[in-house]
Design a protein around this motif. Structure first.
Motif, PDB file in Angstrom:
ATOM      1  N   UNK A 183      26.833 -17.445   5.803  1.00 19.74           N
ATOM      2  CA  UNK A 183      27.337 -16.125   6.172  1.00 19.74           C
ATOM      3  C   UNK A 183      26.623 -15.092   5.319  1.00 19.74           C
ATOM      4  N   UNK A 184      25.972 -14.124   5.965  1.00 22.27           N
ATOM      5  CA  UNK A 184      25.294 -13.126   5.151  1.00 22.27           C
ATOM      6  C   UNK A 184      24.423 -12.154   5.895  1.00 22.27           C
ATOM      7  N   UNK A 185      23.307 -11.847   5.263  1.00 20.35           N
ATOM      8  CA  UNK A 185      22.404 -10.810   5.749  1.00 20.35           C
ATOM      9  C   UNK A 185      21.007 -11.391   5.955  1.00 20.35           C
ATOM     10  N   UNK A 186      19.988 -10.613   5.654  1.00 25.17           N
ATOM     11  CA  UNK A 186      18.608 -11.044   5.890  1.00 25.17           C
ATOM     12  C   UNK A 186      18.209 -12.269   5.065  1.00 25.17           C
ATOM     13  N   UNK A 187      18.970 -12.575   4.042  1.00 22.89           N
ATOM     14  CA  UNK A 187      18.715 -13.780   3.255  1.00 22.89           C
ATOM     15  C   UNK A 187      18.813 -15.028   4.133  1.00 22.89           C
ATOM     16  N   UNK A 188      19.688 -14.966   5.139  1.00 26.61           N
ATOM     17  CA  UNK A 188      19.861 -16.088   6.066  1.00 26.61           C
ATOM     18  C   UNK A 188      19.202 -15.865   7.424  1.00 26.61           C
ATOM     19  N   UNK A 189      18.837 -14.621   7.736  1.00 25.89           N
ATOM     20  CA  UNK A 189      18.149 -14.382   9.017  1.00 25.89           C
ATOM     21  C   UNK A 189      16.643 -14.510   8.865  1.00 25.89           C
ATOM     22  N   UNK A 190      16.158 -14.539   7.648  1.00 23.50           N
ATOM     23  CA  UNK A 190      14.728 -14.726   7.409  1.00 23.50           C
ATOM     24  C   UNK A 190      13.911 -13.462   7.571  1.00 23.50           C
ATOM     25  N   UNK A 191      14.477 -12.325   7.191  1.00 20.85           N
ATOM     26  CA  UNK A 191      13.748 -11.063   7.293  1.00 20.85           C
ATOM     27  C   UNK A 191      12.379 -11.170   6.633  1.00 20.85           C
ATOM     28  N   UNK A 192      11.343 -10.810   7.369  1.00 21.29           N
ATOM     29  CA  UNK A 192       9.985 -10.759   6.837  1.00 21.29           C
ATOM     30  C   UNK A 192       9.286 -12.097   6.702  1.00 21.29           C
ATOM     31  N   UNK A 193       9.954 -13.196   7.006  1.00 18.55           N
ATOM     32  CA  UNK A 193       9.334 -14.505   6.794  1.00 18.55           C
ATOM     33  C   UNK A 193       8.125 -14.745   7.699  1.00 18.55           C
ATOM     34  N   UNK A 194       8.033 -14.046   8.810  1.00 16.65           N
ATOM     35  CA  UNK A 194       6.857 -14.131   9.676  1.00 16.65           C
ATOM     36  C   UNK A 194       5.985 -12.874   9.579  1.00 16.65           C
ATOM     37  N   UNK A 195       6.235 -12.059   8.563  1.00 10.46           N
ATOM     38  CA  UNK A 195       5.462 -10.836   8.378  1.00 10.46           C
ATOM     39  C   UNK A 195       4.112 -11.098   7.737  1.00 10.46           C
ATOM     40  N   UNK A 196       3.249 -10.094   7.775  1.00 14.04           N
ATOM     41  CA  UNK A 196       1.915 -10.208   7.193  1.00 14.04           C
ATOM     42  C   UNK A 196       1.925 -10.152   5.669  1.00 14.04           C
ATOM     43  N   UNK A 197       2.970  -9.520   5.104  1.00 15.29           N
ATOM     44  CA  UNK A 197       3.062  -9.407   3.652  1.00 15.29           C
ATOM     45  C   UNK A 197       4.531  -9.250   3.270  1.00 15.29           C
ATOM     46  N   UNK A 198       4.841  -9.402   1.987  1.00  9.96           N
ATOM     47  CA  UNK A 198       6.230  -9.217   1.547  1.00  9.96           C
ATOM     48  C   UNK A 198       6.750  -7.799   1.783  1.00  9.96           C
ATOM     49  N   UNK A 199       5.845  -6.849   1.988  1.00  5.85           N
ATOM     50  CA  UNK A 199       6.240  -5.452   2.187  1.00  5.85           C
ATOM     51  C   UNK A 199       6.282  -5.038   3.645  1.00  5.85           C
ATOM     52  N   UNK A 200       6.306  -6.001   4.566  1.00  5.79           N
ATOM     53  CA  UNK A 200       6.269  -5.664   5.990  1.00  5.79           C
ATOM     54  C   UNK A 200       7.499  -4.843   6.383  1.00  5.79           C
ATOM     55  N   UNK A 201       7.337  -4.021   7.393  1.00  2.00           N
ATOM     56  CA  UNK A 201       8.424  -3.210   7.921  1.00  2.00           C
ATOM     57  C   UNK A 201       9.310  -4.112   8.780  1.00  2.00           C
ATOM     58  N   UNK A 202      10.612  -3.857   8.763  1.00  2.15           N
ATOM     59  CA  UNK A 202      11.530  -4.704   9.517  1.00  2.15           C
ATOM     60  C   UNK A 202      11.256  -4.668  11.010  1.00  2.15           C
ATOM     61  N   UNK A 250      20.619  -9.044   9.711  1.00  2.60           N
ATOM     62  CA  UNK A 250      19.772  -8.338   8.743  1.00  2.60           C
ATOM     63  C   UNK A 250      20.312  -6.937   8.507  1.00  2.60           C
ATOM     64  N   UNK A 251      20.364  -6.565   7.247  1.00  2.00           N
ATOM     65  CA  UNK A 251      20.812  -5.224   6.894  1.00  2.00           C
ATOM     66  C   UNK A 251      22.314  -5.065   6.798  1.00  2.00           C
TER      67      UNK A 251
END
Length: 166
Positions: free
Chosen positions: A15-34, A63-64
């Motif tokens: 139960x949670x937020x982007x920690x469990x939805x995987x925000x940015x895990x398929x992004x180009x960098x750790x600073x990717x836009x959501x 997420x968020x």
């Protein structure tokens, strides 16, 4: 809905937020836009832990989302934070989840970072009471489950969650 036969002995709900939805895990960098295109829950902490423990799992996360305030909201509280959606089968549907059909052995809750990401922060007592109510709701639905309340290492989050779970 179709019933799926589960085969594993262990069951975990996250139960949670982007920690469990995987925000940015398929992004180009750790600073990717959501974006939903850069989000991959399979690669997030929860599913990775479930695979290591050979457990079936469910994820109740957005997420968020926060306990009382979602990321980006300009007020102290959000109209629809994660607890608002917890008992639903789908986020955009009012159909209630049937908790008796799938009972986890453990529930891992990780919320709070979005509440304190930016000012104005929620009032501490509002956050604590809403967080405690969510934990009590989880306990009510899953009386035999172990509940793990994780929190961010950020002090401003730790000091409001620790007294609730102690």
């Amino acid at each position: 809905m179709k019933t799926i036969e589960l085969k594993k002995k262990r069951r975990i709900e996250f139960v949670g937020d982007s920690y469990f939805t995987g925000f940015g895990s398929d992004g180009d960098s750790p600073d990717c836009v959501f974006s939903r295109e850069t989000e991959n829950s399979y690669l997030s902490f929860g599913p990775q832990l479930a695979r290591k423990l050979d457990a079936d799992y469910t994820i109740v996360a957005i997420s968020g989302s926060g306990v009382t305030k979602n990321y980006g909201d300009s007020l102290r509280t959000s109209e629809f934070s994660l607890p608002h959606y917890y008992e639903r089968s789908l986020m955009n549907d009012s159909l209630s989840w049937n908790f008796s059909r799938w009972q986890p052995d453990a529930v891992v809750v990780r919320l709070g970072r979005n509440d304190y990401w930016q000012k104005p922060h929620p009032k501490r007592e509002m956050f604590k009471s809403t967080y405690l109510k969510l934990l009590k709701d989880i306990r009510n639905h899953y009386p035999n489950a172990h509940i793990f309340a994780l929190c961010s290492p950020l002090r401003k989050i730790r000091i409001v969650i620790t007294p609730v779970v102690s």
